[in-house]
Design a protein around this motif. Structure first.
Motif, mmCIF file in Angstrom:
data_model
loop_
_atom_site.group_PDB
_atom_site.id
_atom_site.type_symbol
_atom_site.label_atom_id
_atom_site.label_comp_id
_atom_site.label_asym_id
_atom_site.label_seq_id
_atom_site.Cartn_x
_atom_site.Cartn_y
_atom_site.Cartn_z
ATOM 1 N N CYS A 42 -7.482 -0.262 0.002
ATOM 2 C CA CYS A 42 -7.398 -1.399 0.915
ATOM 3 C C CYS A 42 -6.001 -1.545 1.498
ATOM 4 C CB CYS A 42 -7.799 -2.674 0.184
ATOM 5 S SG CYS A 42 -7.603 -4.178 1.172
ATOM 6 N N SER A 43 -4.991 -1.409 0.672
ATOM 7 C CA SER A 43 -3.624 -1.669 1.106
ATOM 8 C C SER A 43 -3.083 -0.603 2.040
ATOM 9 C CB SER A 43 -2.709 -1.769 -0.118
ATOM 10 O OG SER A 43 -3.086 -2.845 -0.946
ATOM 11 N N TYR A 44 -3.530 0.655 1.895
ATOM 12 C CA TYR A 44 -2.881 1.754 2.600
ATOM 13 C C TYR A 44 -3.776 2.497 3.577
ATOM 14 C CZ TYR A 44 0.374 0.860 -1.176
ATOM 15 O OH TYR A 44 1.229 0.237 -2.058
ATOM 16 N N TRP A 45 -5.105 2.484 3.375
ATOM 17 C CA TRP A 45 -5.983 3.296 4.207
ATOM 18 C C TRP A 45 -7.248 2.561 4.656
ATOM 19 C CZ3 TRP A 45 -4.270 5.410 -0.610
ATOM 20 C CH2 TRP A 45 -3.199 6.299 -0.495
ATOM 21 N N ALA A 46 -7.341 1.262 4.442
ATOM 22 C CA ALA A 46 -8.583 0.568 4.801
ATOM 23 C C ALA A 46 -8.271 -0.799 5.416
ATOM 24 C CB ALA A 46 -9.501 0.456 3.588
ATOM 25 N N ARG A 86 1.697 -1.112 12.147
ATOM 26 C CA ARG A 86 0.767 -0.651 11.103
ATOM 27 C C ARG A 86 1.535 -0.062 9.928
ATOM 28 N NH1 ARG A 86 -1.971 4.240 11.802
ATOM 29 N NH2 ARG A 86 0.133 4.987 12.244
ATOM 30 N N ASP A 87 2.521 0.770 10.227
ATOM 31 C CA ASP A 87 3.307 1.402 9.165
ATOM 32 C C ASP A 87 4.046 0.363 8.338
ATOM 33 O OD1 ASP A 87 2.378 3.707 10.294
ATOM 34 O OD2 ASP A 87 4.323 4.364 11.085
ATOM 35 N N SER A 88 4.540 -0.686 9.006
ATOM 36 C CA SER A 88 5.225 -1.759 8.278
ATOM 37 C C SER A 88 4.264 -2.512 7.376
ATOM 38 C CB SER A 88 5.880 -2.716 9.277
ATOM 39 O OG SER A 88 6.444 -3.826 8.628
ATOM 40 N N VAL A 89 3.053 -2.765 7.883
ATOM 41 C CA VAL A 89 2.049 -3.493 7.100
ATOM 42 C C VAL A 89 1.710 -2.753 5.817
ATOM 43 C CG1 VAL A 89 -0.398 -4.155 7.096
ATOM 44 C CG2 VAL A 89 1.058 -4.785 9.028
ATOM 45 N N VAL A 90 1.683 -1.420 5.874
ATOM 46 C CA VAL A 90 1.338 -0.640 4.681
ATOM 47 C C VAL A 90 2.582 -0.215 3.905
ATOM 48 C CG1 VAL A 90 -0.802 0.187 5.723
ATOM 49 C CG2 VAL A 90 1.266 1.592 5.889
ATOM 50 N N GLY A 91 3.723 -0.807 4.233
ATOM 51 C CA GLY A 91 4.952 -0.497 3.497
ATOM 52 C C GLY A 91 5.363 0.955 3.617
ATOM 53 N N ASN A 92 5.024 1.560 4.792
ATOM 54 C CA ASN A 92 5.325 2.980 5.002
ATOM 55 C C ASN A 92 4.786 3.856 3.866
ATOM 56 O OD1 ASN A 92 6.899 2.958 7.578
ATOM 57 N ND2 ASN A 92 8.176 1.570 6.376
ATOM 58 N N TRP A 93 3.653 3.434 3.337
ATOM 59 C CA TRP A 93 2.953 4.155 2.262
ATOM 60 C C TRP A 93 3.843 4.335 1.027
ATOM 61 C CZ3 TRP A 93 2.015 5.190 7.422
ATOM 62 C CH2 TRP A 93 0.712 4.954 7.842
ATOM 63 N N GLN A 94 4.637 3.300 0.767
ATOM 64 C CA GLN A 94 5.438 3.223 -0.459
ATOM 65 C C GLN A 94 4.944 2.011 -1.249
ATOM 66 O OE1 GLN A 94 7.862 5.546 -1.315
ATOM 67 N NE2 GLN A 94 7.164 6.615 0.547
ATOM 68 N N ASP A 96 6.546 0.332 -3.911
ATOM 69 C CA ASP A 96 7.560 -0.293 -4.760
ATOM 70 C C ASP A 96 7.243 -1.754 -5.075
ATOM 71 O OD1 ASP A 96 8.674 2.144 -4.284
ATOM 72 O OD2 ASP A 96 10.496 1.406 -3.328
ATOM 73 N N GLY A 97 6.813 -2.502 -4.059
ATOM 74 C CA GLY A 97 6.510 -3.914 -4.275
ATOM 75 C C GLY A 97 5.367 -4.125 -5.244
ATOM 76 N N GLN A 98 4.348 -3.265 -5.165
ATOM 77 C CA GLN A 98 3.209 -3.371 -6.073
ATOM 78 C C GLN A 98 3.623 -3.018 -7.501
ATOM 79 O OE1 GLN A 98 1.480 -5.027 -3.544
ATOM 80 N NE2 GLN A 98 -0.240 -4.299 -4.766
ATOM 81 N N VAL A 99 4.492 -2.034 -7.626
ATOM 82 C CA VAL A 99 4.986 -1.664 -8.958
ATOM 83 C C VAL A 99 5.745 -2.837 -9.580
ATOM 84 C CG1 VAL A 99 6.593 -0.170 -10.209
ATOM 85 C CG2 VAL A 99 5.092 0.804 -8.452
ATOM 86 N N ASP A 100 6.589 -3.477 -8.774
ATOM 87 C CA ASP A 100 7.344 -4.629 -9.282
ATOM 88 C C ASP A 100 6.399 -5.733 -9.731
ATOM 89 O OD1 ASP A 100 9.709 -3.327 -8.779
ATOM 90 O OD2 ASP A 100 10.097 -4.351 -6.870
ATOM 91 N N TRP A 101 5.318 -5.948 -8.956
ATOM 92 C CA TRP A 101 4.385 -7.025 -9.321
ATOM 93 C C TRP A 101 3.703 -6.719 -10.655
ATOM 94 C CZ3 TRP A 101 -0.749 -7.190 -10.520
ATOM 95 C CH2 TRP A 101 -1.276 -8.468 -10.718
ATOM 96 N N VAL A 102 3.208 -5.497 -10.822
ATOM 97 C CA VAL A 102 2.536 -5.141 -12.071
ATOM 98 C C VAL A 102 3.475 -5.349 -13.253
ATOM 99 C CG1 VAL A 102 1.584 -3.227 -13.424
ATOM 100 C CG2 VAL A 102 0.841 -3.575 -11.066
#
Length: 477
Positions: A42-46, A86-94, A96-102
């Motif tokens: 969802c976050s990167y390809w949908a 679009r690239d900004s919305v998907v965090g340039n396919w990085q 890091d933010g999701q890792v920090d949240w987990v």
């Protein structure tokens, strides 16, 4: 190295993240395993990149129908700027933010390929070669999602077709795009790429677009694509695909002997579960299968294995998977704390999956639905009556856009006088859907809906007009 946790979660997309959030909030220890980017499909390809591509298309279309703006909204979209957003919305396919949240939840993250290795055991093969053996005291939750299905057709592999991933991540606008399929991905990506400058041809095997909604929804979307220069062909089957060289055009061969040429071809022909290589065979299940679950998301025949989101095939939608994850997390926590069998309602039962699944298709015009269509209600043996409304008759529609075109339908149980389903198609109707979802999920009596007064002049006045039509017996079938 063997490590023990209360819960192990396979997959760190939105579904897996919500399971982690709920079990950690309940005080359970948790490990989460992910082989790709945290945040998932969802976050990167949908969901996120597709809506970033679609929003400029829809905004331009709406501006063209507003006095004072329409003369200034006929230029082409700036594709470079759209792609950059679009690239900004998907965090340039990085991720890091999701890792920090987990990590902020206190869960332990393991990057690598996770597989079941018998009851309550998960092994992880990390990219750098490390190997981990995880044991779950209470539950393993499979949240590995689904992937696009490509049919077995001569020449298809060599033609390098797009799937939903390429369609949402490409930064090159093909002059001609052939879209094979008639569902949500096909309709949305046809809309987005046509707006970016592609000549789009949509090939639908069935009778029309968006066949799981009321027929008028797909008809409106197809008509709009056609009016803007696209082509929608129904009742056609693809028999082969040929790419001319490594970078040449693609020829899509049809069963009737005709063919369609394009510079790229997108196959939006369904999904399959990502369960083929997660060790299902070690717990007596079939690799590659959808996983049957009860309403708490627990796999049939197991007291420890849960399957949440797309893998259970109940509703392949991100918001519905997140809803299931909240249910599963609550049920896992309750059982871990000694509730042998949590009550089959409230926070432990995903009842919305059966009767109140909402969906928005972000085409131009938008299409949205919740609950049962008229045909689905009748096929299920439910008493059902349809109430229809031309949305152009609503005062707010004329203010929203000149020449507004749209349609709404309620499916009503005339015996209980509750709403079984609702479908809307038209510009700006996505935000009407949640009120319909509340009516369906809450089984709100028609007699009470009369007292939910819509603000004037908004599109939500459609509710009042639909209730009046139901009362008067007008526009019904």
């Amino acid at each position: 190295m063997t490590l023990e946790y209360d819960v192990v979660v396979l997959g760190a997309g939105p579904v897996g993240e919500n399971v982690v959030d709920r079990v950690r909030a309940a005080g359970l220890s948790c490990a989460v395993v992910e082989a790709e980017l945290l945040g998932g499909e969802c976050s990167y390809w949908a969901c996120m990149p597709s809506k970033a591509l679609l929003r400029p298309a829809i905004a331009r279309s709406e501006a063209r129908k507003v006095p004072g703006l329409r003369g200034h909204a006929f230029g082409p979209l700036d594709a470079h700027e759209v792609f950059a957003h679009r690239d900004s919305v998907v965090g340039n396919w990085q991720d890091d933010g999701q890792v920090d949240w987990v990590r902020s939840t206190g869960a332990d993250l393991y990057r690598g390929h996770g597989r079941l290795d018998g009851p309550r055991r998960v092994t992880v093969q990390a990219p750098e070669g490390d190997h981990y053996a995880l044991t779950a005291r209470h539950a393993v939750a499979v949240c590995t999602g689904s992937r696009a299905v490509l049919p077995e057709l001569p020449g298809l592999t060599g033609a390098r077709p797009w799937t939903s991933r390429e369609a949402t991540s490409s930064s090159q606008v093909p002059d001609r795009l052939v879209v094979v399929g008639g569902g949500v991905v096909a309709a949305e990506m046809a809309t987005a790429w046509q707006a970016l400058g592609s000549h789009v041809t949509v090939l639908v095997r069935g009778g029309g677009l968006l066949s799981r909604m009321e027929p008028f929804a797909g008809e409106h979307v197809a008509a709009a694509l056609t009016e803007r220069g696209g082509e929608v062909r129904t009742g056609v089957s693809v028999t082969a695909v040929v790419r001319d060289g490594s970078t040449g055009p693609v020829t899509v061969v049809l069963a009737d002997g005709d063919h369609v040429e394009g510079d790229e071809v997108l196959f939006a022909t369904g999904r399959k579960p990502r369960t083929e290589d997660i060790g299902l065979d070690t717990v007596g299940l079939e690799p590659g299968s959808w996983l049957d679950v009860d309403d708490s998301m627990r796999v049939a025949g197991s007291d420890w294995l849960y399957a949440v989101g797309d893998v259970n095939h109940r509703a392949l939608l991100t918001h519905q998977g997140k809803y299931q994850a909240r249910i599963a997390g609550a049920a896992i926590a309750a059982r871990a704390k000694g509730d042998a069998d949590p009550v089959p309602w409230g926070p432990y039962s995903a009842t919305a999956d059966h009767a109140a699944v909402p969906q928005v298709v972000f085409t131009d015009p938008e299409a949205a639905s919740v609950g049962l269509t008229l045909s689905a209600a009748r096929d299920a043996g439910r008493p059902a009556r349809a109430v229809d409304l031309d949305l152009a008759s609503v005062a707010g529609a004329g203010l929203f856009a000149s020449g507004y075109r749209g349609h709404a339908r309620l499916v009503v149980d005339p015996e209980r006088e509750t709403v079984l389903g609702a479908t809307f198609v038209g510009p700006g109707i996505a935000e009407l859907l949640h009120s319909a979802t509340v009516a369906v999920a809450g089984e709100v009596p028609i007699s009470r809906l009369w007292h939910a007064v819509p603000a004037y002049p908004t599109l939500s006045e459609a509710w009042l007009r639909l209730l009046e039509a139901y009362r008067d017996g007008a526009g019904t079938s």
